[in-house]
Design a protein around this motif. Structure first.
Motif, PDB file in Angstrom:
ATOM      1  N   LEU A  16       0.931  -1.293   0.444  1.00  0.00           N
ATOM      2  CA  LEU A  16      -0.291   0.040   0.136  1.00  0.00           C
ATOM      3  C   LEU A  16       0.964   1.137   0.302  1.00  0.00           C
ATOM      4  N   GLY A  17       1.010   1.968  -1.321  1.00  0.00           N
ATOM      5  CA  GLY A  17       2.203   3.837  -1.475  1.00  0.00           C
ATOM      6  C   GLY A  17       0.773   4.011  -0.398  1.00  0.00           C
ATOM      7  N   ALA A  18       1.703   5.217   0.306  1.00  0.00           N
ATOM      8  CA  ALA A  18       0.847   6.166   1.671  1.00  0.00           C
ATOM      9  C   ALA A  18       1.347   7.268   0.588  1.00  0.00           C
ATOM     10  N   MET A  19       1.897   7.937  -0.843  1.00  0.00           N
ATOM     11  CA  MET A  19       2.535   9.311  -1.557  1.00  0.00           C
ATOM     12  C   MET A  19       1.015  10.226  -1.402  1.00  0.00           C
ATOM     13  N   LEU A  20      -0.251   9.438  -1.088  1.00  0.00           N
ATOM     14  CA  LEU A  20      -1.009  10.847  -1.154  1.00  0.00           C
ATOM     15  C   LEU A  20      -1.885  11.091   0.375  1.00  0.00           C
ATOM     16  N   MET A  21      -1.165   9.618   1.151  1.00  0.00           N
ATOM     17  CA  MET A  21      -1.707   9.840   2.658  1.00  0.00           C
ATOM     18  C   MET A  21      -1.263  11.547   3.070  1.00  0.00           C
ATOM     19  N   THR A  75      10.217   3.593   3.855  1.00  0.00           N
ATOM     20  CA  THR A  75      10.377   4.508   3.812  1.00  0.00           C
ATOM     21  C   THR A  75      11.343   4.951   2.922  1.00  0.00           C
ATOM     22  N   LYS A  76      11.749   5.823   2.420  1.00  0.00           N
ATOM     23  CA  LYS A  76      12.781   6.360   1.571  1.00  0.00           C
ATOM     24  C   LYS A  76      13.487   8.043   2.597  1.00  0.00           C
ATOM     25  N   VAL A  77      14.812   7.742   1.440  1.00  0.00           N
ATOM     26  CA  VAL A  77      15.288   9.046   1.858  1.00  0.00           C
ATOM     27  C   VAL A  77      16.188   9.288   0.200  1.00  0.00           C
ATOM     28  N   LEU A 171      14.516  -3.260  -5.397  1.00  0.00           N
ATOM     29  CA  LEU A 171      14.803  -2.088  -5.997  1.00  0.00           C
ATOM     30  C   LEU A 171      13.156  -2.225  -6.129  1.00  0.00           C
ATOM     31  N   GLN A 172      12.650  -0.028  -6.294  1.00  0.00           N
ATOM     32  CA  GLN A 172      11.474   0.071  -6.805  1.00  0.00           C
ATOM     33  C   GLN A 172      11.528   1.196  -7.912  1.00  0.00           C
ATOM     34  N   PRO A 173      11.074   0.710  -8.960  1.00  0.00           N
ATOM     35  CA  PRO A 173      11.175   1.348 -10.493  1.00  0.00           C
ATOM     36  C   PRO A 173      10.088   1.220 -10.182  1.00  0.00           C
ATOM     37  N   GLY A 210      -9.665   2.358 -16.415  1.00  0.00           N
ATOM     38  CA  GLY A 210     -10.177   2.435 -17.752  1.00  0.00           C
ATOM     39  C   GLY A 210     -11.274   3.780 -17.392  1.00  0.00           C
ATOM     40  N   ARG A 211     -10.834   4.645 -16.485  1.00  0.00           N
ATOM     41  CA  ARG A 211     -11.226   6.280 -16.274  1.00  0.00           C
ATOM     42  C   ARG A 211     -10.604   6.843 -17.842  1.00  0.00           C
ATOM     43  N   TYR A 212     -10.062   6.733 -18.117  1.00  0.00           N
ATOM     44  CA  TYR A 212      -9.342   7.524 -19.353  1.00  0.00           C
ATOM     45  C   TYR A 212     -10.188   6.933 -20.531  1.00  0.00           C
ATOM     46  N   PRO A 277       3.707  -4.599  -6.059  1.00  0.00           N
ATOM     47  CA  PRO A 277       3.118  -3.780  -7.138  1.00  0.00           C
ATOM     48  C   PRO A 277       2.843  -3.419  -6.249  1.00  0.00           C
ATOM     49  N   ILE A 278       3.549  -1.424  -5.452  1.00  0.00           N
ATOM     50  CA  ILE A 278       3.007  -0.521  -4.646  1.00  0.00           C
ATOM     51  C   ILE A 278       1.445  -0.070  -5.391  1.00  0.00           C
ATOM     52  N   ILE A 279       0.553  -0.065  -4.404  1.00  0.00           N
ATOM     53  CA  ILE A 279      -1.256   0.720  -5.204  1.00  0.00           C
ATOM     54  C   ILE A 279      -0.937   1.843  -4.381  1.00  0.00           C
ATOM     55  N   PRO A 281      -4.154   4.110  -4.349  1.00  0.00           N
ATOM     56  CA  PRO A 281      -4.993   4.508  -4.176  1.00  0.00           C
ATOM     57  C   PRO A 281      -5.609   5.977  -3.721  1.00  0.00           C
ATOM     58  N   ARG A 282      -6.090   6.640  -3.685  1.00  0.00           N
ATOM     59  CA  ARG A 282      -7.027   8.121  -3.765  1.00  0.00           C
ATOM     60  C   ARG A 282      -7.158   7.878  -2.907  1.00  0.00           C
ATOM     61  N   THR A 283      -8.692   6.896  -2.348  1.00  0.00           N
ATOM     62  CA  THR A 283      -9.441   7.188  -1.748  1.00  0.00           C
ATOM     63  C   THR A 283     -10.357   5.042  -0.692  1.00  0.00           C
ATOM     64  N   ASP A 289     -11.725  -0.579  -5.015  1.00  0.00           N
ATOM     65  CA  ASP A 289     -11.076  -1.858  -6.098  1.00  0.00           C
ATOM     66  C   ASP A 289     -10.213  -2.605  -6.855  1.00  0.00           C
ATOM     67  N   LEU A 290      -8.633  -2.885  -5.776  1.00  0.00           N
ATOM     68  CA  LEU A 290      -7.760  -3.059  -5.833  1.00  0.00           C
ATOM     69  C   LEU A 290      -7.866  -4.446  -5.285  1.00  0.00           C
ATOM     70  N   LEU A 291      -8.021  -4.791  -4.461  1.00  0.00           N
ATOM     71  CA  LEU A 291      -7.986  -5.178  -3.626  1.00  0.00           C
ATOM     72  C   LEU A 291      -7.715  -6.518  -3.963  1.00  0.00           C
TER      73      LEU A 291
HETATM   74  N1  LIG Z   1       9.827   5.937  -5.774  1.00  0.00           N
HETATM   75  C1  LIG Z   1       9.280   6.425  -6.352  1.00  0.00           C
HETATM   76  O1  LIG Z   1       9.649   7.670  -6.590  1.00  0.00           O
HETATM   77  C2  LIG Z   1       7.671   6.674  -6.673  1.00  0.00           C
HETATM   78  C3  LIG Z   1       6.831   8.096  -7.585  1.00  0.00           C
HETATM   79  C4  LIG Z   1       5.733   7.207  -7.028  1.00  0.00           C
HETATM   80  C5  LIG Z   1       4.933   6.812  -6.416  1.00  0.00           C
HETATM   81  N2  LIG Z   1       5.795   5.978  -5.741  1.00  0.00           N
HETATM   82  C6  LIG Z   1       4.972   4.449  -4.259  1.00  0.00           C
HETATM   83  O2  LIG Z   1       4.231   4.152  -5.225  1.00  0.00           O
HETATM   84  C7  LIG Z   1       2.959   3.882  -5.126  1.00  0.00           C
HETATM   85  C8  LIG Z   1       1.537   3.729  -6.497  1.00  0.00           C
HETATM   86  O3  LIG Z   1       2.131   4.731  -6.687  1.00  0.00           O
HETATM   87  P1  LIG Z   1       1.310   6.343  -8.040  1.00  0.00           P
HETATM   88  O4  LIG Z   1       0.506   6.456  -6.993  1.00  0.00           O
HETATM   89  O5  LIG Z   1       1.742   6.094  -9.059  1.00  0.00           O
HETATM   90  O6  LIG Z   1       0.540   4.426  -8.770  1.00  0.00           O
HETATM   91  P2  LIG Z   1      -0.508   4.494  -9.277  1.00  0.00           P
HETATM   92  O7  LIG Z   1      -1.610   2.702  -9.206  1.00  0.00           O
HETATM   93  O8  LIG Z   1      -0.278   3.543 -11.195  1.00  0.00           O
HETATM   94  O9  LIG Z   1      -1.331   5.171  -9.759  1.00  0.00           O
HETATM   95  C9  LIG Z   1      -2.777   6.009  -8.443  1.00  0.00           C
HETATM   96  C10 LIG Z   1      -3.405   6.770  -8.738  1.00  0.00           C
HETATM   97  O10 LIG Z   1      -4.111   6.008  -9.855  1.00  0.00           O
HETATM   98  C11 LIG Z   1      -5.368   6.215  -9.559  1.00  0.00           C
HETATM   99  N3  LIG Z   1      -6.135   4.750  -9.113  1.00  0.00           N
HETATM  100  C12 LIG Z   1      -5.814   4.429  -8.287  1.00  0.00           C
HETATM  101  N4  LIG Z   1      -6.887   3.343  -7.703  1.00  0.00           N
HETATM  102  C13 LIG Z   1      -7.855   3.327  -8.619  1.00  0.00           C
HETATM  103  C14 LIG Z   1      -9.335   3.363  -8.821  1.00  0.00           C
HETATM  104  N5  LIG Z   1      -9.774   1.560  -8.049  1.00  0.00           N
HETATM  105  N6  LIG Z   1     -10.047   3.594 -10.410  1.00  0.00           N
HETATM  106  C15 LIG Z   1      -9.818   4.667 -10.864  1.00  0.00           C
HETATM  107  N7  LIG Z   1      -8.932   4.746 -10.423  1.00  0.00           N
HETATM  108  C16 LIG Z   1      -7.661   4.829  -9.067  1.00  0.00           C
HETATM  109  C17 LIG Z   1      -6.100   7.092  -8.315  1.00  0.00           C
HETATM  110  O11 LIG Z   1      -5.900   8.545 -10.084  1.00  0.00           O
HETATM  111  P3  LIG Z   1      -6.731  10.310  -9.522  1.00  0.00           P
HETATM  112  O12 LIG Z   1      -5.912  10.419  -8.397  1.00  0.00           O
HETATM  113  O13 LIG Z   1      -6.392  10.976 -10.424  1.00  0.00           O
HETATM  114  O14 LIG Z   1      -8.097   9.485  -8.865  1.00  0.00           O
HETATM  115  C18 LIG Z   1      -4.621   7.535  -7.992  1.00  0.00           C
HETATM  116  O15 LIG Z   1      -3.884   8.565  -7.422  1.00  0.00           O
HETATM  117  C19 LIG Z   1       2.698   5.564  -4.500  1.00  0.00           C
HETATM  118  O16 LIG Z   1       1.505   5.740  -3.315  1.00  0.00           O
HETATM  119  C20 LIG Z   1       4.119   5.744  -3.741  1.00  0.00           C
HETATM  120  O17 LIG Z   1       4.333   4.652  -2.086  1.00  0.00           O
HETATM  121  C21 LIG Z   1       7.354   5.559  -5.608  1.00  0.00           C
END
Ligand SMILES: NC(=O)c1ccc[n+]([C@@H]2O[C@H](COP(=O)([O-])OP(=O)(O)OC[C@H]3O[C@@H](n4cnc5c(N)ncnc54)[C@H](OP(=O)(O)O)[C@@H]3O)[C@@H](O)[C@H]2O)c1
Length: 342
Positions: A16-21, A75-77, A171-173, A210-212, A277-279, A281-283, A289-291
């Motif tokens: 579970l990614g916490a970037m938006l939390m 976490t990261k630095v 690695l987190q790519p 599918g939102r786009y 994969p690091i999901i 979700p914003r809400t 939906d993802l679980l």
């Molecule tokens: N290492 C790094 O450089 C790096 C970079 C980025 C992220 N991360 C990590 O990876 C995590 C995930 O990255 P990410 O946010 O880019 O992942 P992602 O899963 O590709 O995108 C997440 C976005 O997808 C949309 N979304 C998610 N679930 C949805 C659903 N069920 N239905 C419709 N839209 C959905 C939301 O967009 P909307 O907000 O537009 O609704 C959400 O903000 C982060 O939380 C963080 O922990 C790491």
């Protein structure tokens, strides 16, 4: 939720990614989402000091105060934050940033401490020795890298091995159906060296949900609103070849009666070497939906259909090795002894 091994940990196959939390996701909703994730079998959470300038780590703290032992905490630095100030990977700053993260998170130990990106201003050995020091001091249990090019990660792993320093275990790519460059060098390296792979952006920032649509881009979506320098900027992400991936995922999702996003995650989960994969979700509804993604098994034909529209770039020497010498697309490494951490 299915689990797997990552370095010394057993982790769920979704992180579970916490970037938006504490930012786009209000704190109370964020903590409810961590509850829901853990209740559904998840045990792996990823944050960074830079997310919201510490807000993400602070948002997790009250939850961690009650449930620290229920999650593997990453976490990261690297990037600039107001505490401890500055940026980069000098030994002093790494030590100060680690203390600041421990304070904000309210924990004694970070499970997986990741270097968010390389810092060319600091000798690699200095960074790796400082990270090793944190493991020896018990501040962190294991180390990971993020956004490293393959040559640098290989150099770092070999240096840690030679010096007897704590190794990178992950690695987190960036990696998804619409960004597959990692398949050329990073994934083969991680498989050979025994590093786990934690794809960030697994849904292409929401594109693979599918939102786009070609004729309807949601005005408030991450891809629609991203500035041009971000990876998910619309001119890079919303291309015809990527829409053809969404077409394939939509078709397969309908066949399985699953959300499109679960198909994109299931595809990643089936790639050899991918740990979790690091999901992001914003809400709570997006999380819901993802679980189910970890129990969706795709057939080979479905994987092929998803893989076809947006393959990784066809580059030299891979192309020449394949076409003129008949080697596989991605050569593997034979070794007499395993490189740490396997
Ligand atoms: N290492 C790094 O450089 C790096 C970079 C980025 C992220 N991360 C990590 O990876 C995590 C995930 O990255 P990410 O946010 O880019 O992942 P992602 O899963 O590709 O995108 C997440 C976005 O997808 C949309 N979304 C998610 N679930 C949805 C659903 N069920 N239905 C419709 N839209 C959905 C939301 O967009 P909307 O907000 O537009 O609704 C959400 O903000 C982060 O939380 C963080 O922990 C790491």
């Amino acid at each position: 939720m299915r689990r797997t091994t990552l370095g010394p940990f057993e982790v769920s196959r979704l992180c579970l990614g916490a970037m938006l939390m504490g930012g786009a996701t209000p704190a109370d909703q964020a903590r409810a989402m961590v509850d829901r994730f853990v209740d559904s079998g998840g045990n792996f959470v990823d944050t960074a000091d830079v997310y919201g300038d510490g807000a993400s780590e602070r948002t997790l703290a009250p939850w961690l105060a009650r449930h620290r032992d229920r999650v593997v905490l990453a976490t990261k630095v690297r990037f600039g934050v107001s505490d401890p100030g500055g940026e980069g990977l000098s030994p002093e700053r790494i030590r100060a940033a680690c203390e600041a993260s421990l304070r904000r998170l309210g924990v004694d130990t970070i499970d997986l401490y990741q270097v968010h990106a390389p810092d060319p201003a600091v000798p690699l050995e200095d960074t790796l020795a400082a990270l090793d020091g944190l493991v020896r001091a018990g501040k962190v249990r294991a180390l990971g890298a993020s956004n490293f090019p393959a040559w640098l990660l290989a150099w770092a792993v070999a240096t840690q091995d030679r010096e007897g320093w704590a190794p990178f275990v992950s690695l987190q790519p960036q990696y998804s159906l619409v960004e597959r460059t990692a398949e050329l060098e990073l994934l083969p390296l991680c498989r050979a060296a025994g590093l786990g792979v934690l794809p960030w952006g697994p849904l292409g920032a929401g594109f693979l949900t599918g939102r786009y649509r070609r004729d309807r881009m949601p005005a408030d979506g991450r891809v629609s609103t991203a500035p041009g320098d971000l990876e998910e900027a619309a001119d890079r992400r919303a291309t015809e070849r990527n829409f053809r991936v969404v077409d394939a995922a939509t078709e397969i999702a309908e066949r399985h009666g699953r959300p499109v996003a679960q198909v994109a995650l299931a595809w990643l989960l089936g790639v050899p070497g991918v740990t979790a994969p690091i999901i992001g979700p914003r809400t709570p509804a997006q999380l819901e939906d993802l679980l189910g993604a970890t129990d969706l098994d795709l057939e080979d034909a479905e994987r092929a259909r998803l893989s076809e529209p947006a393959p990784p770039p066809d580059v030299s020497p891979h192309r020449m090795l394949r076409d003129q010498i008949g080697l596989p697309d991605v050569p593997t490494l034979r070794r007499h002894r395993p490189t740490t951490p396997t």
